[in-house]
Design a protein around this motif. Structure first.
Motif, PDB file in Angstrom:
ATOM      1  N   GLU A 122       0.840  -1.193   0.000  1.00  0.00           N
ATOM      2  CA  GLU A 122       0.000   0.000   0.000  1.00  0.00           C
ATOM      3  C   GLU A 122       0.875   1.243   0.000  1.00  0.00           C
ATOM      4  O   GLU A 122       1.921   1.275   0.648  1.00  0.00           O
ATOM      5  CB  GLU A 122      -0.927   0.028   1.221  1.00  0.00           C
ATOM      6  N   ILE A 123       0.437   2.238  -0.761  1.00  0.00           N
ATOM      7  CA  ILE A 123       1.085   3.547  -0.768  1.00  0.00           C
ATOM      8  C   ILE A 123       0.007   4.592  -0.502  1.00  0.00           C
ATOM      9  O   ILE A 123      -0.967   4.694  -1.257  1.00  0.00           O
ATOM     10  CB  ILE A 123       1.789   3.829  -2.108  1.00  0.00           C
ATOM     11  N   GLU A 124       0.155   5.316   0.581  1.00  0.00           N
ATOM     12  CA  GLU A 124      -0.827   6.330   0.976  1.00  0.00           C
ATOM     13  C   GLU A 124      -2.243   5.747   0.996  1.00  0.00           C
ATOM     14  O   GLU A 124      -3.217   6.374   0.562  1.00  0.00           O
ATOM     15  CB  GLU A 124      -0.751   7.554   0.064  1.00  0.00           C
ATOM     16  N   GLY A 125      -2.341   4.508   1.501  1.00  0.00           N
ATOM     17  CA  GLY A 125      -3.628   3.856   1.657  1.00  0.00           C
ATOM     18  C   GLY A 125      -4.195   3.224   0.413  1.00  0.00           C
ATOM     19  O   GLY A 125      -5.331   2.731   0.426  1.00  0.00           O
ATOM     20  N   ARG A 126      -3.436   3.206  -0.679  1.00  0.00           N
ATOM     21  CA  ARG A 126      -3.913   2.639  -1.940  1.00  0.00           C
ATOM     22  C   ARG A 126      -3.089   1.418  -2.317  1.00  0.00           C
ATOM     23  O   ARG A 126      -1.877   1.376  -2.091  1.00  0.00           O
ATOM     24  CB  ARG A 126      -3.838   3.681  -3.056  1.00  0.00           C
ATOM     25  N   GLU A 127      -3.750   0.460  -2.944  1.00  0.00           N
ATOM     26  CA  GLU A 127      -3.063  -0.745  -3.409  1.00  0.00           C
ATOM     27  C   GLU A 127      -1.973  -0.383  -4.410  1.00  0.00           C
ATOM     28  O   GLU A 127      -2.181   0.435  -5.307  1.00  0.00           O
ATOM     29  CB  GLU A 127      -4.071  -1.685  -4.072  1.00  0.00           C
ATOM     30  N   ALA A 128      -0.820  -0.992  -4.245  1.00  0.00           N
ATOM     31  CA  ALA A 128       0.295  -0.796  -5.170  1.00  0.00           C
ATOM     32  C   ALA A 128       0.915  -2.142  -5.492  1.00  0.00           C
ATOM     33  O   ALA A 128       0.931  -3.055  -4.650  1.00  0.00           O
ATOM     34  CB  ALA A 128       1.341   0.140  -4.564  1.00  0.00           C
ATOM     35  N   TRP A 129       1.416  -2.272  -6.693  1.00  0.00           N
ATOM     36  CA  TRP A 129       2.116  -3.473  -7.134  1.00  0.00           C
ATOM     37  C   TRP A 129       3.525  -3.103  -7.567  1.00  0.00           C
ATOM     38  O   TRP A 129       3.707  -2.170  -8.343  1.00  0.00           O
ATOM     39  CB  TRP A 129       1.382  -4.146  -8.293  1.00  0.00           C
ATOM     40  N   THR A 130       4.504  -3.858  -7.084  1.00  0.00           N
ATOM     41  CA  THR A 130       5.904  -3.628  -7.437  1.00  0.00           C
ATOM     42  C   THR A 130       6.474  -4.868  -8.104  1.00  0.00           C
ATOM     43  O   THR A 130       6.426  -5.971  -7.541  1.00  0.00           O
ATOM     44  CB  THR A 130       6.747  -3.273  -6.205  1.00  0.00           C
ATOM     45  N   ARG A 157       8.534  12.996  -8.343  1.00  0.00           N
ATOM     46  CA  ARG A 157       7.365  13.164  -7.479  1.00  0.00           C
ATOM     47  C   ARG A 157       7.224  14.635  -7.121  1.00  0.00           C
ATOM     48  O   ARG A 157       8.213  15.319  -6.828  1.00  0.00           O
ATOM     49  CB  ARG A 157       7.504  12.332  -6.204  1.00  0.00           C
ATOM     50  N   SER A 158       5.996  15.118  -7.115  1.00  0.00           N
ATOM     51  CA  SER A 158       5.748  16.537  -6.887  1.00  0.00           C
ATOM     52  C   SER A 158       5.816  16.937  -5.420  1.00  0.00           C
ATOM     53  O   SER A 158       5.951  18.114  -5.105  1.00  0.00           O
ATOM     54  CB  SER A 158       4.366  16.906  -7.425  1.00  0.00           C
ATOM     55  N   GLY A 159       5.662  15.975  -4.523  1.00  0.00           N
ATOM     56  CA  GLY A 159       5.563  16.292  -3.103  1.00  0.00           C
ATOM     57  C   GLY A 159       4.128  16.438  -2.633  1.00  0.00           C
ATOM     58  O   GLY A 159       3.856  16.495  -1.429  1.00  0.00           O
ATOM     59  N   LYS A 160       3.163  16.503  -3.584  1.00  0.00           N
ATOM     60  CA  LYS A 160       1.756  16.529  -3.212  1.00  0.00           C
ATOM     61  C   LYS A 160       1.298  15.117  -2.826  1.00  0.00           C
ATOM     62  O   LYS A 160       1.872  14.126  -3.293  1.00  0.00           O
ATOM     63  CB  LYS A 160       0.894  17.002  -4.384  1.00  0.00           C
ATOM     64  N   PRO A 161       0.246  14.990  -2.027  1.00  0.00           N
ATOM     65  CA  PRO A 161      -0.355  13.665  -1.804  1.00  0.00           C
ATOM     66  C   PRO A 161      -0.819  13.078  -3.128  1.00  0.00           C
ATOM     67  O   PRO A 161      -1.304  13.808  -4.008  1.00  0.00           O
ATOM     68  CB  PRO A 161      -1.541  13.959  -0.876  1.00  0.00           C
ATOM     69  N   LEU A 162      -0.682  11.776  -3.287  1.00  0.00           N
ATOM     70  CA  LEU A 162      -1.111  11.127  -4.515  1.00  0.00           C
ATOM     71  C   LEU A 162      -2.618  11.271  -4.690  1.00  0.00           C
ATOM     72  O   LEU A 162      -3.380  11.229  -3.732  1.00  0.00           O
ATOM     73  CB  LEU A 162      -0.735   9.649  -4.495  1.00  0.00           C
ATOM     74  N   GLY A 163      -3.043  11.421  -5.943  1.00  0.00           N
ATOM     75  CA  GLY A 163      -4.458  11.506  -6.246  1.00  0.00           C
ATOM     76  C   GLY A 163      -4.844  12.838  -6.819  1.00  0.00           C
ATOM     77  O   GLY A 163      -4.015  13.725  -7.027  1.00  0.00           O
ATOM     78  N   GLY A 164      -6.135  12.985  -7.094  1.00  0.00           N
ATOM     79  CA  GLY A 164      -6.637  14.206  -7.677  1.00  0.00           C
ATOM     80  C   GLY A 164      -8.079  14.426  -7.283  1.00  0.00           C
ATOM     81  O   GLY A 164      -8.561  13.873  -6.294  1.00  0.00           O
ATOM     82  N   LYS A 165      -8.781  15.212  -8.086  1.00  0.00           N
ATOM     83  CA  LYS A 165     -10.161  15.586  -7.770  1.00  0.00           C
ATOM     84  C   LYS A 165     -11.184  14.798  -8.565  1.00  0.00           C
ATOM     85  O   LYS A 165     -12.366  15.123  -8.563  1.00  0.00           O
ATOM     86  CB  LYS A 165     -10.350  17.088  -7.993  1.00  0.00           C
ATOM     87  N   GLY A 166     -10.730  13.765  -9.264  1.00  0.00           N
ATOM     88  CA  GLY A 166     -11.674  12.894  -9.936  1.00  0.00           C
ATOM     89  C   GLY A 166     -11.715  13.061 -11.430  1.00  0.00           C
ATOM     90  O   GLY A 166     -11.035  13.901 -12.022  1.00  0.00           O
ATOM     91  N   PHE A 167     -12.555  12.244 -12.049  1.00  0.00           N
ATOM     92  CA  PHE A 167     -12.649  12.182 -13.508  1.00  0.00           C
ATOM     93  C   PHE A 167     -13.016  13.541 -14.100  1.00  0.00           C
ATOM     94  O   PHE A 167     -13.900  14.241 -13.608  1.00  0.00           O
ATOM     95  CB  PHE A 167     -13.697  11.147 -13.912  1.00  0.00           C
ATOM     96  N   GLY A 168     -12.344  13.888 -15.184  1.00  0.00           N
ATOM     97  CA  GLY A 168     -12.670  15.084 -15.931  1.00  0.00           C
ATOM     98  C   GLY A 168     -12.083  16.365 -15.386  1.00  0.00           C
ATOM     99  O   GLY A 168     -12.312  17.436 -15.959  1.00  0.00           O
ATOM    100  N   THR A 169     -11.309  16.283 -14.298  1.00  0.00           N
ATOM    101  CA  THR A 169     -10.712  17.483 -13.727  1.00  0.00           C
ATOM    102  C   THR A 169      -9.353  17.749 -14.368  1.00  0.00           C
ATOM    103  O   THR A 169      -8.732  16.847 -14.935  1.00  0.00           O
ATOM    104  CB  THR A 169     -10.560  17.359 -12.204  1.00  0.00           C
ATOM    105  N   PRO A 170      -8.846  18.981 -14.290  1.00  0.00           N
ATOM    106  CA  PRO A 170      -7.546  19.281 -14.880  1.00  0.00           C
ATOM    107  C   PRO A 170      -6.415  18.487 -14.237  1.00  0.00           C
ATOM    108  O   PRO A 170      -6.408  18.278 -13.015  1.00  0.00           O
ATOM    109  CB  PRO A 170      -7.386  20.783 -14.624  1.00  0.00           C
TER     110      PRO A 170
END
Length: 309
Positions: A8-16, A49-62
């Motif tokens: 898991e990375i920041e609570g999300r499933e990750a595969w390495t 990596r930008s330093g921001k938390p991973l993720g965004g505001k959802g589908f269709g966002t900039p």
């Protein structure tokens, strides 16, 4: 033998996946983006990596409202636009496409990691399979399958944001001598569609050399015309390390570069972007015959390999 492990990375499933010399980490929930590409021999992390938390505001966002990090897939468009032809005429193509902001399904088998996603506004399925054909090489096999009753045109481009270091060099096949500008902060290279020579695009501007993080410049450009050879390399003469991209020019005939030296978002990175079409705007690419098309019910496949040394 490649091992794939779940974490898991920041609570999300990750595969390495780890070949022993090279490892790649993928987060399926976040567009199946790669967040790490590590040369285990030298310890060099290639992805930015930008330093921001991973993720965004959802589908269709900039895209700029997301973490912007790592390696995303841009599909079925790049710039936000409207699809120009029936039966989807007027349908919005989001910024950087659909799939970077959608969760993908992921599973492993004996050959690697398989990630898949269904289109949201357009009827397609996109799949990519990660494998390691050699200890120093990761290969991604892509396929888009049409679910439509009409031909579907698209742009795909890899968007691997690589950590930049002043003096790194970009190598491309011989014979590439001009670029077309898609974006240039402050119009240093001119306006959209302007053509400049490669690599000396302007006095004092050598596009083949990564510039210092000066906080002013950012450019996106495409090499003009179709490629005869499908490869490009980003190398660091200080360390002797390099990342080499290889792809089939008959399926991926275009090459773009995004170079951000602080001029966009204050970030410092560079991306080598093999692409199935040119100039970011899907409607324009279709009008110029520079977009890929998949026939109804058919499959369009390609691959990309990245080797490190």
């Amino acid at each position: 033998m490649t091992n794939w492990t779940r974490s898991e990375i920041e609570g999300r499933e990750a595969w390495t996946g780890d070949s022993g010399l090279l490892s790649v980490t993928v987060v399926p929930e976040l567009g199946a983006k790669a967040v790490s590409l590590l040369n285990r021999r030298t310890g060099r992390e290639w992805l930015w990596r930008s330093g921001k938390p991973l993720g965004g505001k959802g589908f269709g966002t900039p895209f700029g409202e997301s973490d912007e990090s790592g390696w995303d897939e841009m599909f079925p468009g790049i710039n936000a636009c409207a699809y120009p032809e029936a039966p989807w005429q007027g349908e919005a193509v989001p910024d950087h496409g659909e799939v970077w902001s959608l969760p993908w399904q992921a599973e492993t088998d004996a050959d690697g990691l398989i990630c898949a996603v269904e289109g949201k506004r357009f009827p397609y399925a996109l799949e990519k399979r990660y494998s390691f054909p050699a200890p120093d090489t990761v290969r991604i096999d892509y396929a888009v399958t049409s679910r439509a009753d009409a031909p579907f045109s698209f742009l795909w481009a890899a968007h691997p944001l690589m950590r930049a270091s002043a003096g790194m060099r970009l190598r491309v096949p011989d014979g590439l001598d001009a670029v077309e500008v898609s974006y240039s902060a402050g119009a240093r290279l001119g306006a959209f569609g302007d053509v400049r020579p490669w690599p000396e695009a302007a006095p004092g501007v050598d596009l083949s050399v990564v510039e210092p993080d000066a906080g002013r410049h950012a450019e996106k450009y495409y090499f003009t015309g179709k490629l005869k050879e499908g490869w490009a390399e980003l190398d660091d003469p200080r360390t002797g390390e390099a990342a080499t991209f290889r792809f089939p020019a008959e399926r991926v005939p275009y090459l773009a570069v995004w170079a951000n030296y602080g001029g966009y978002g204050g970030h410092y990175h560079v991306a080598v972007e093999p692409a199935t079409g040119r100039m970011d705007d899907l409607a324009r690419a279709m009008n110029r015959g520079e977009a890929a098309t998949v026939a109804p019910g058919e499959r369009y496949a390609w691959h990309l390999e990245l080797s490190v040394r």
